[in-house]
Write an enzyme that holds these catalytic residues in place. Structure first.
Site, PDB file in Angstrom:
ATOM      1  N   ASP A   9      37.461  34.777 -31.892  1.00 49.38           N
ATOM      2  CA  ASP A   9      38.551  34.998 -32.838  1.00 49.38           C
ATOM      3  C   ASP A   9      38.296  34.229 -34.135  1.00 49.38           C
ATOM      4  O   ASP A   9      38.395  34.775 -35.240  1.00 49.38           O
ATOM      5  CB  ASP A   9      39.863  34.557 -32.195  1.00 49.38           C
ATOM      6  CG  ASP A   9      41.086  35.065 -32.943  1.00 49.38           C
ATOM      7  OD1 ASP A   9      40.927  35.848 -33.887  1.00 49.38           O
ATOM      8  OD2 ASP A   9      42.200  34.670 -32.581  1.00 49.38           O
ATOM      9  N   ASP A  31      29.996  24.936 -33.319  1.00 47.59           N
ATOM     10  CA  ASP A  31      30.194  24.275 -34.614  1.00 47.59           C
ATOM     11  C   ASP A  31      28.950  24.399 -35.484  1.00 47.59           C
ATOM     12  O   ASP A  31      29.031  24.626 -36.695  1.00 47.59           O
ATOM     13  CB  ASP A  31      30.620  22.814 -34.446  1.00 47.59           C
ATOM     14  CG  ASP A  31      29.859  22.074 -33.378  1.00 47.59           C
ATOM     15  OD1 ASP A  31      29.193  22.718 -32.550  1.00 47.59           O
ATOM     16  OD2 ASP A  31      29.919  20.831 -33.351  1.00 47.59           O
ATOM     17  N   LYS A  56      30.248  25.903 -26.452  1.00 44.00           N
ATOM     18  CA  LYS A  56      30.377  24.452 -26.589  1.00 44.00           C
ATOM     19  C   LYS A  56      30.044  23.816 -25.234  1.00 44.00           C
ATOM     20  O   LYS A  56      30.749  22.947 -24.720  1.00 44.00           O
ATOM     21  CB  LYS A  56      31.798  24.094 -27.039  1.00 44.00           C
ATOM     22  CG  LYS A  56      31.957  22.657 -27.527  1.00 44.00           C
ATOM     23  CD  LYS A  56      31.226  22.371 -28.821  1.00 44.00           C
ATOM     24  CE  LYS A  56      31.509  20.948 -29.303  1.00 44.00           C
ATOM     25  NZ  LYS A  56      30.704  20.569 -30.460  1.00 44.00           N
ATOM     26  N   TYR A  78      43.201  32.148 -24.226  1.00 39.47           N
ATOM     27  CA  TYR A  78      44.143  33.231 -24.468  1.00 39.47           C
ATOM     28  C   TYR A  78      44.696  33.813 -23.176  1.00 39.47           C
ATOM     29  O   TYR A  78      45.437  34.794 -23.205  1.00 39.47           O
ATOM     30  CB  TYR A  78      43.481  34.345 -25.292  1.00 39.47           C
ATOM     31  CG  TYR A  78      43.304  34.018 -26.758  1.00 39.47           C
ATOM     32  CD1 TYR A  78      42.934  32.733 -27.168  1.00 39.47           C
ATOM     33  CD2 TYR A  78      43.481  34.976 -27.740  1.00 39.47           C
ATOM     34  CE1 TYR A  78      42.761  32.440 -28.504  1.00 39.47           C
ATOM     35  CE2 TYR A  78      43.301  34.681 -29.078  1.00 39.47           C
ATOM     36  CZ  TYR A  78      42.936  33.409 -29.461  1.00 39.47           C
ATOM     37  OH  TYR A  78      42.760  33.116 -30.779  1.00 39.47           O
TER      38      TYR A  78
END
Length: 360
Positions: free
Chosen positions: A248, A224, A191, A125
């Site tokens: 988000d 995930d 991640k 972002y």
């Protein structure tokens, strides 16, 4: 009695309706407010030529607290997100999004009380991106390592920015929030198994900060797997701290677990400035219909009261809010998805029902 001067940003689309409803409810708590009106978003652009006018930023900096309705952000074209700009300009580095189940809200789960702490200022972002054309090959190669030169020259490229400073700051915020609100566990989402430098830095920073809080349990989850665990057994989580993009996405997943965006509030916080707003968007197709659910905006008001130190008023308002939902009589259409012929009310009527509960 203290009078709080608050910057009030009505927003776009349904923003003015839900903001007005929540404003009346907040005033009914007995707390004195002086509302200083300011504008942002598409309508602000029409009025002043700027989506985030200097006057709005000046008002927020002066008052330190803002109550903001949702604003419109174009998809795929037009101006960049007003919310992103607001967070950067005011260094609102922490996005706080509580997701909690209330009896009466349509949800397959019970007893969820999760707080998402999302880093607000960097990651994908950051807005560092460009369209790569065939004439810019040299520029592309300067940005890419030898092993990454296989990227096509007709690509769009975004840079993921993760810093140790921002990572440590947001994780510390999460742990401090846990202590202040008697929370037991902080889970960091990442991640790092794939993005070893960016997400790896976030994870390493989180582990270092966690050492300073031995009284609070810490764990990390690959994002995930975190999403899978959330939809299987969300009650195992307490506070989630994540980089910007994951935060988000995961916050909206958690909103779905507790009944949707219509009942999920939010806040964007810096060291000295706080902006409170619902998680949902501006839904322009419902503008002016007195139809949408104002509960997320009202709950954002509850968060604002707590931030101001008005704990008794905040608890009273949340209790009144919960009673209206539990009774299920004065709620909007989205609160009765399986009852198409049930009596429903509009935005202003929900606010009046909460006010009635407050007064009783």
């Amino acid at each position: 009695m203290t009078t709080y001067t608050i910057t009030l940003i009505p927003g776009d689309g349904i923003g003015p309706e839900v903001t007005e409803a929540a404003k009346h409810v907040l005033e009914a708590t007995g707390i004195a407010f002086n509302w200083e009106i300011a504008y942002a978003g598409a309508e602000a652009q029409e009025k002043s030529g700027a989506v985030l006018p200097d006057a709005t930023l000046k008002s927020i900096r002066k008052n330190k607290v803002a109550f903001k309705g949702p604003v419109t952000t174009p998809v795929g074209a037009g101006f960049r997100s007003v919310n992103v700009a607001l967070r950067k300009e005011l260094d609102l580095y922490a996005c706080l999004r509580p997701c909690k189940t209330y009896p009466g809200v349509p949800s397959p789960f019970k007893d969820i009380d999760i707080v998402i702490v999302r880093e607000n200022t960097e990651d994908l972002y950051s807005g560092i991106e460009f369209e790569q054309g065939a004439n810019d090959t040299a520029r592309l190669l300067k940005l890419l390592s030898e092993t990454e030169r296989a990227v096509r020259v007709d690509s769009g490229i975004s840079l993921k920015v993760i810093s140790e400073t921002a990572s440590r700051r947001i994780v510390k915020f999460a742990f401090d929030y846990a202590r202040a609100h008697q929370r037991k566990k902080v889970t960091a989402g990442h991640k790092a198994n794939i993005m070893k430098f960016s997400d790896g830095l976030f994870l390493a920073s989180a582990r270092e900060v966690a050492k300073d809080y031995p009284d609070i349990e810490f764990e990390d989850r690959i994002v995930d797997n975190l999403c899978m665990q959330l939809v299987r057994r969300p009650q195992q989580f307490d506070i989630l701290v994540l980089p910007n993009l994951y935060g988000d996405i995961v916050s909206e997943l958690c909103a779905g677990l507790v009944g949707g965006l219509g009942v999920t509030p939010g806040a964007n916080l810096g060291d000295s400035i706080a902006v409170f707003e619902p998680t949902h968007g501006s839904a322009p197709k419902y503008k002016g219909q007195n139809k949408v659910n104002p509960m997320a905006m009202i709950l954002s008001g509850v968060m604002m009261l707590r931030h101001l130190g008005e704990t008794k008023a905040a608890e009273g308002l949340e209790k009144a809010f919960a009673e209206v939902i539990a009774e299920g009589k004065d709620v909007t259409y989205n609160m009765k998805p399986d009852m198409p012929h049930a009596r429903v009310v509009g935005t202003s009527e929900v606010a009046e029902a909460v006010i009635k509960k407050l007064r009783s």
